[in-house]
Design a protein around this motif. Structure first.
Motif, short mmCIF file in Angstrom:
data_model
loop_
_atom_site.label_atom_id
_atom_site.label_comp_id
_atom_site.label_asym_id
_atom_site.label_seq_id
_atom_site.Cartn_x
_atom_site.Cartn_y
_atom_site.Cartn_z
N ALA A 70 -33.04 9.78 48.98
CA ALA A 70 -31.93 10.68 49.27
C ALA A 70 -30.64 9.95 48.94
CB ALA A 70 -31.94 11.10 50.74
N PRO A 71 -29.54 10.69 48.79
CA PRO A 71 -28.26 10.02 48.53
C PRO A 71 -27.96 9.00 49.62
CG PRO A 71 -28.04 12.39 48.22
CD PRO A 71 -29.39 12.17 48.81
N LYS A 72 -27.40 7.87 49.23
CA LYS A 72 -27.19 6.78 50.19
C LYS A 72 -25.92 6.00 49.82
CE LYS A 72 -28.14 3.63 53.35
NZ LYS A 72 -28.02 3.92 54.79
N ILE A 73 -25.11 5.73 50.86
CA ILE A 73 -23.96 4.82 50.73
C ILE A 73 -24.27 3.64 51.63
CG2 ILE A 73 -21.49 4.52 51.03
CD1 ILE A 73 -21.21 7.57 50.79
N SER A 74 -24.48 2.49 51.05
CA SER A 74 -24.94 1.33 51.82
C SER A 74 -23.79 0.64 52.53
CB SER A 74 -25.62 0.33 50.88
OG SER A 74 -24.66 -0.38 50.12
N ASN A 75 -24.16 -0.23 53.47
CA ASN A 75 -23.21 -1.21 53.99
C ASN A 75 -23.03 -2.31 52.95
OD1 ASN A 75 -22.77 0.09 56.43
ND2 ASN A 75 -24.50 -0.90 57.42
N ALA A 76 -22.09 -3.20 53.17
CA ALA A 76 -21.84 -4.27 52.21
C ALA A 76 -22.98 -5.30 52.24
CB ALA A 76 -20.51 -4.95 52.54
N PHE A 77 -23.32 -5.86 51.05
CA PHE A 77 -24.32 -6.92 50.95
C PHE A 77 -24.07 -7.71 49.66
CE2 PHE A 77 -25.95 -3.32 48.67
CZ PHE A 77 -26.61 -3.85 47.57
N ARG A 78 -24.72 -8.85 49.54
CA ARG A 78 -24.60 -9.68 48.35
C ARG A 78 -25.58 -9.18 47.29
NH1 ARG A 78 -19.93 -12.43 47.85
NH2 ARG A 78 -19.28 -13.15 49.93
N SER A 79 -25.05 -8.85 46.11
CA SER A 79 -25.88 -8.30 45.05
C SER A 79 -26.64 -9.42 44.31
CB SER A 79 -25.00 -7.54 44.05
OG SER A 79 -24.13 -8.44 43.39
N HIS A 129 -22.16 -10.92 44.05
CA HIS A 129 -20.93 -10.28 44.48
C HIS A 129 -21.16 -9.50 45.78
CE1 HIS A 129 -20.29 -10.69 40.05
NE2 HIS A 129 -19.13 -11.16 40.49
N LEU A 130 -20.12 -9.39 46.58
CA LEU A 130 -20.16 -8.57 47.79
C LEU A 130 -19.91 -7.12 47.36
CD1 LEU A 130 -20.43 -8.68 50.88
CD2 LEU A 130 -17.94 -8.78 51.00
N VAL A 131 -20.90 -6.26 47.54
CA VAL A 131 -20.82 -4.91 47.00
C VAL A 131 -21.23 -3.88 48.05
CG1 VAL A 131 -21.32 -5.70 44.66
CG2 VAL A 131 -23.18 -4.88 46.11
N VAL A 132 -20.82 -2.63 47.76
CA VAL A 132 -21.35 -1.44 48.41
C VAL A 132 -22.11 -0.68 47.33
CG1 VAL A 132 -20.75 0.77 49.41
CG2 VAL A 132 -19.57 -1.28 50.17
N PHE A 133 -23.33 -0.27 47.63
CA PHE A 133 -24.20 0.36 46.64
C PHE A 133 -24.33 1.85 46.96
CE2 PHE A 133 -26.64 0.30 43.08
CZ PHE A 133 -28.01 0.48 43.23
N ILE A 134 -23.92 2.71 46.01
CA ILE A 134 -23.96 4.16 46.18
C ILE A 134 -25.04 4.70 45.24
CG2 ILE A 134 -22.64 6.30 46.07
CD1 ILE A 134 -20.11 4.59 46.37
N THR A 135 -26.00 5.45 45.77
CA THR A 135 -27.15 5.85 44.95
C THR A 135 -27.46 7.33 45.10
OG1 THR A 135 -28.71 5.32 46.75
CG2 THR A 135 -28.18 3.56 45.20
N GLN A 136 -28.14 7.84 44.05
CA GLN A 136 -28.68 9.19 44.06
C GLN A 136 -30.13 9.10 43.56
OE1 GLN A 136 -27.81 12.09 45.04
NE2 GLN A 136 -25.56 12.16 45.23
#
Length: 519
Positions: free
Chosen positions: A140-149, A153-160
């Motif tokens: 399902a669509p997801k907006i993650s919390n911050a994590f190390r990719s 890099h410190l990122v937020v991962f937005i997925t569909q």
């Protein structure tokens, strides 16, 4: 027989000392009352401003995130039709990456979590395995919390999620937002930098700082902090509390519903105290000449004052009481000097009551528009509720007001709010109470009103605003919700919430309309 030493003080000096002490006590009491009222008003205004600031930013962040999800959703539909076409996957990833500054990288992963296409190619992500696999199982669509990719890099991962035409789960398409690099989210937050110790920051549901005016704070996990706790649990509000460094803050907060993030806008209480000290210094400077004049007058009159003086001095200690004017007027003035002192005290009592009255009025009035503020609204609603007086609530919000501020600036936005306030007053009945409760939100209270009468007033107000030609802005519209309270009904907060819900329905159904509660 011993003789007591002759007193060194005569009646004139004793009278002067007594009156001086009374005058000082009165001035000190007046000064303290003014100080307390002004301090409370400044604190409440600061809390309201911070809450409105945080709410506005939360709405903007929500819009950015929803826009990012929409872009990825479209991409998921495109690649779902030909998921085996590697060139198509790479082309779509490159398109999303190059489209705007929303994502710092874009990737496509299969159902096992293997990256099969990515952009930019310089990251060399193809063939690697996703580090953050929760979206794969979630599907399902997801907006993650911050994590190390994978790239560190410190990122937020937005997925569909990606499905084929038969509904088979194929994998996901996602965009990363680097918190330490320029992007749309970063640019949005940078437009809200504040000064003089006031600042705005953004945290995810794991309490990690996603944005801060101090770049060194980005990525840190916030420890025990009452404001962050409230922002992540309560959604929206204000709080006066210590931050994790022990500094007392006046904070407003709001929640970004799609991601569970919290926006906090806060400023040190010390800022308010500095403003208050400056204000009270000006008050003291204004009082000083009048006080000096009074002392000289009392000194001149001291030798000629008799019995009425004690009563006048007693009244001088209570100039701030409501009946002070009547008490002083009742003292007989048998000669010119006593009449003059009585006149001076009456003038002082009148001026003081006027100042206290003005301060009370300011505490009940919105500074920008001159309408009643939230406090005044709550007070009158409580009185109507206690008196079982039926009333209607018209909740109103300006449509697309953010565009006005973004296009013409906050100065024109303020003028627009004043114009709306004037139209509300013109379209209100004699006993109606127009209020501004925050930002572009207004409320019109109609005592002893039927639902039909309130609906007619709301529709007339809506049409009047739509027809008005506002300077520079032109024509704007409003959405309104109308709710009615009858004796024995729900609480005041319930009828306000019902009016807000109806307003929200008006927004959802196309704006520029009135939605009324079912009769």
């Amino acid at each position: 027989m011993t003789t007591r030493p002759r007193p060194k003080l005569n009646l004139r000096i004793l009278i002067l000392i007594f009156v001086l002490l009374s005058a000082i006590a009165t001035l000190a009491n007046s000064f303290w009352v003014t100080f307390k009222i002004q301090k409370q008003e400044l604190i409440e205004n600061a809390l309201d401003v911070n809450e409105a600031y945080a709410a506005r930013i939360a709405v903007s962040v929500e819009q950015v995130l929803n826009s990012d999800l929409d872009k990825l959703r479209y991409g998921a539909v495109v690649i779902g039709k030909s998921f085996d076409d590697k060139s198509l996957l790479a082309e779509e990833a490159e398109r999303l990456f190059e489209q705007d500054a929303s994502f710092n990288s874009v990737l496509v992963a299969d159902a096992a979590g293997t990256i099969i296409a990515s952009a930019p190619g310089s990251l060399h992500l193809d063939g690697k395995t996703l580090q953050h696999k929760e979206p794969l199982s979630l599907r399902a669509p997801k907006i993650s919390n911050a994590f190390r990719s994978i790239s560190g890099h410190l990122v937020v991962f937005i997925t569909q999620p990606v499905f084929d035409a038969k509904g088979t789960y194929l994998g996901l398409i996602g965009g990363s937002v680097r918190l330490e690099q320029s992007n749309t989210l970063q640019a949005l937050m940078d437009t809200n930098v504040r000064k003089d110790g006031a600042h705005v920051y953004l945290v995810d549901s794991a309490r990690r700082v996603l944005y801060h005016s101090d770049p060194e704070q980005i990525g840190n996990v916030v420890g025990k902090d009452w404001v962050v706790d409230a922002a992540l649990s309560q959604g929206a509000g204000t709080l006066q509390a210590m931050d994790e460094k022990g500094v007392e803050m006046l904070a407003g907060f709001a929640k970004v519903s799609s991601s569970g993030w919290g926006v906090i806008s806060q400023q040190p209480l010390g800022n308010i105290q500095a403003v208050l000290r400056h204000t009270m210094a000006k008050v003291a400077q204004g009082i000083a000449p009048l006080a000096l004049f009074g002392i000289m007058l009392i000194w001149w009159l001291g030798a000629r004052i008799s019995a009425p003086l004690s009563r006048l001095a007693d009244c001088a200690k209570r100039l701030d009481t409501p009946d002070s004017y009547e008490r002083i007027s009742a003292i007989p003035a048998r000669y010119f000097e006593s009449w003059q002192i009585r006149r001076a005290l009456l003038l002082g009592a009148t001026l003081l009551q006027e100042k206290i009255g003005k301060l009370n009025q300011q505490a009940q009035t919105d500074v920008l528009t001159g309408l009643a503020n939230r406090r005044a609204m709550q007070d009158i609603l409580s009185r109507w509720y206690d008196a079982d007086k039926a009333f209607a609530v018209v909740s109103m919000d300006i449509d697309h007001f953010k565009r006005v501020n973004d296009t013409f600036g906050h100065g024109v936005g303020d003028e627009t709010l004043r114009a709306i306030a004037e139209l509300m007053q013109q379209n209100s009945r004699v006993n109606d109470l127009p209020c501004r409760v925050g930002g572009e939100e207004f409320v019109l209270l109609l005592p002893n009103s039927s639902l039909q009468a309130a609906t007619d007033v709301a529709e007339r107000l809506r049409a009047s605003i739509e027809a008005a030609d506002i300077y520079m802005v032109g024509h704007i519209t409003v959405s309104l919700g109308v709710a009615l309270w009858r004796p024995g009904g729900d609480s005041v907060s319930a009828v306000l919430e019902r009016a807000d819900q109806l307003l929200y329905q008006a927004k959802q159904s196309g704006r520029n309309r009135v939605v009324v509660q079912p009769s």
